[in-house]
Design an enzyme around this catalytic site. Structure first.
Site, short mmCIF file in Angstrom:
data_model
loop_
_atom_site.label_atom_id
_atom_site.label_comp_id
_atom_site.label_asym_id
_atom_site.label_seq_id
_atom_site.Cartn_x
_atom_site.Cartn_y
_atom_site.Cartn_z
N ARG A 104 29.30 18.55 39.58
CA ARG A 104 30.35 18.29 38.58
C ARG A 104 31.02 16.99 38.98
O ARG A 104 31.54 16.86 40.10
CB ARG A 104 31.37 19.43 38.55
CG ARG A 104 32.63 19.06 37.79
CD ARG A 104 33.53 20.22 37.53
NE ARG A 104 32.99 21.10 36.51
CZ ARG A 104 33.71 22.00 35.84
NH1 ARG A 104 35.00 22.13 36.08
NH2 ARG A 104 33.15 22.76 34.92
N HIS A 131 28.62 18.95 28.91
CA HIS A 131 28.86 20.20 29.66
C HIS A 131 27.83 21.24 29.19
O HIS A 131 28.17 22.24 28.55
CB HIS A 131 30.29 20.68 29.41
CG HIS A 131 30.75 21.75 30.35
ND1 HIS A 131 30.03 22.15 31.46
CD2 HIS A 131 31.89 22.52 30.35
CE1 HIS A 131 30.69 23.10 32.10
NE2 HIS A 131 31.82 23.34 31.44
N GLN A 134 28.05 25.25 29.81
CA GLN A 134 28.98 25.99 28.96
C GLN A 134 28.31 26.40 27.66
O GLN A 134 28.55 27.48 27.12
CB GLN A 134 30.22 25.14 28.68
CG GLN A 134 31.26 25.86 27.85
CD GLN A 134 31.91 27.01 28.59
OE1 GLN A 134 32.38 26.85 29.71
NE2 GLN A 134 31.95 28.20 27.98
N ASP A 219 38.84 22.74 22.47
CA ASP A 219 38.91 22.48 23.92
C ASP A 219 40.22 21.73 24.15
O ASP A 219 40.87 21.27 23.20
CB ASP A 219 37.69 21.64 24.35
CG ASP A 219 37.60 21.40 25.85
OD1 ASP A 219 38.27 22.12 26.61
OD2 ASP A 219 36.85 20.50 26.27
N CYS A 259 36.08 26.95 25.91
CA CYS A 259 35.42 27.01 27.23
C CYS A 259 36.38 27.41 28.34
O CYS A 259 35.95 27.87 29.39
CB CYS A 259 34.76 25.67 27.54
SG CYS A 259 35.92 24.29 27.70
N ARG A 287 29.06 32.80 31.52
CA ARG A 287 28.68 31.68 32.40
C ARG A 287 27.81 32.21 33.53
O ARG A 287 26.82 31.59 33.91
CB ARG A 287 29.94 31.00 32.99
CG ARG A 287 30.82 30.29 31.97
CD ARG A 287 30.15 29.08 31.38
NE ARG A 287 29.71 28.13 32.37
CZ ARG A 287 30.47 27.19 32.93
NH1 ARG A 287 31.72 27.06 32.58
NH2 ARG A 287 29.96 26.34 33.82
#
Ligand code: CP
Ligand code: NVA
Length: 303
Positions: A104, A131, A134, A219, A259, A287
């Site tokens: 990340r 991402h 996700q 988000d 998310c 996840r």
């Protein structure tokens, strides 16, 4: 065969992604039934986090453990990644000792450089651009709740950020329509938008994008690395909040996803987050299951 990486959803074919979702649902069931499934016995995943994380770190570490393997956390603060050792050199060294690398970070080019110099699979655990992990969880959640997403209408409301870009990629891979509403100047990357073709539409307002949607997604307004823009963004994005009025424009059966972490009262109201239409907790839990399917796909085949 050359090493497979998962830097973007588009690194996998639509069939591979659908197979991953099916496997995710299967490993979830096995876990709930207490059936041991340890195809990654003896395998090691290095996890490089150059940004904060709760869900990604916990799900990958728990996932590797449940699959019979082990995960190693690396932060820039206490490795040479934070002291200027080039990512290319780090990739050569780390990949000579482990079976997979999760990263990340900020710039997507850093993840690409890592992958180019790694002899083991690299997984994008979030970059400023994308991402994809996700989206595996989001798609699993939709498939569990509603079946195939092909042909559905999804509304993305808010920032044209890493999550929005991965939603565009998902629209391509899973063949759904994506209606996007962002404040002027905060639209998604032009090339990614263009790649989505006619499935993707840009709208002036949150209400327009949400009209007839089967799924509404948002988000945070300020992503990691944009903390100093937070106050300005609260003003710029104020009319892009997902609230009951926006959800009322969507189909009656529409789902809501985020998310997480969420800023209650900013991009989404608490009543939407906590409503029966919201599947945020299933999405977060998935996840774990979706990434276990991904880890098995990438690491178990890398003998
Ligand atoms: N959604 C997500 O990636 O959460 P974390 O930042 O907690 O990993
Ligand atoms: N867009 C957010 C997602 C966090 C999971 C960020 O990059 O901070």
């Amino acid at each position: 065969m050359s090493t497979r990486h998962f830097l973007s959803l588009l690194d996998f074919t639509s069939d591979e992604l659908r197979a991953l979702i099916a496997q995710a649902i299967d490993v979830k069931q096995k876990l709930k039934q207490g059936v041991s499934h340890t195809p990654l016995s003896g395998k090691l995943l290095a996890m490089i986090f150059e940004k904060s994380s709760t869900r990604t770190r916990v799900s990958f570490e728990a996932g590797m453990y449940q699959l019979g393997g082990h995960a190693m956390f690396l932060s820039p603060r206490d490795s040479h990644l934070g002291r200027g050792e080039p990512i290319e050199d780090s990739a050569r060294v780390i990949s000579s000792m482990v079976d997979g690398i999760l990263i990340r970070t900020f710039g997507h080019d850093r993840i690409e450089a890592l992958a180019q110099n790694s002899r083991v699979p690299v997984i994008n655990g979030l970059s400023d651009l994308l991402h994809p992990c996700q989206l595996l969880a989001d798609m699993q959640t939709w498939f569990e709740q509603r079946g195939d997403i092909a042909g559905a209408r999804v509304a993305w409301i808010g920032d044209g950020n890493n999550m929005c870009h991965s939603y565009i990629n998902a629209a391509i891979s899973f063949d759904f329509e994506l209606a996007i509403a962002c404040p002027p100047g905060h639209e998604p990357d032009a090339a990614i938008l263009e790649s989505g073709g006619e499935r993707i539409s840009l709208h002036q307002s949150a209400l327009d994008a949400a009209s007839g949607a089967d799924l509404v997604v948002t988000d945070v307004w300020a992503s990691m690395g944009q903390e100093e823009e937070q106050q300005q963004r609260i003003e710029t994005f104020s009319s892009y909040q997902v609230n009951q009025e926006v959800m009322a424009r969507a189909n009656g059966e529409a789902l809501f996803m985020h998310c997480l972490p969420a800023h209650r009262g900013e991009e989404v109201t608490s009543d939407v987050l906590d409503s029966p239409q919201s599947v945020i907790w299933q999405e977060a839990e998935n996840r774990l299951h979706a990434q276990k399917a991904l880890l098995e796909f990438l690491l178990a085949t890398e003998a």
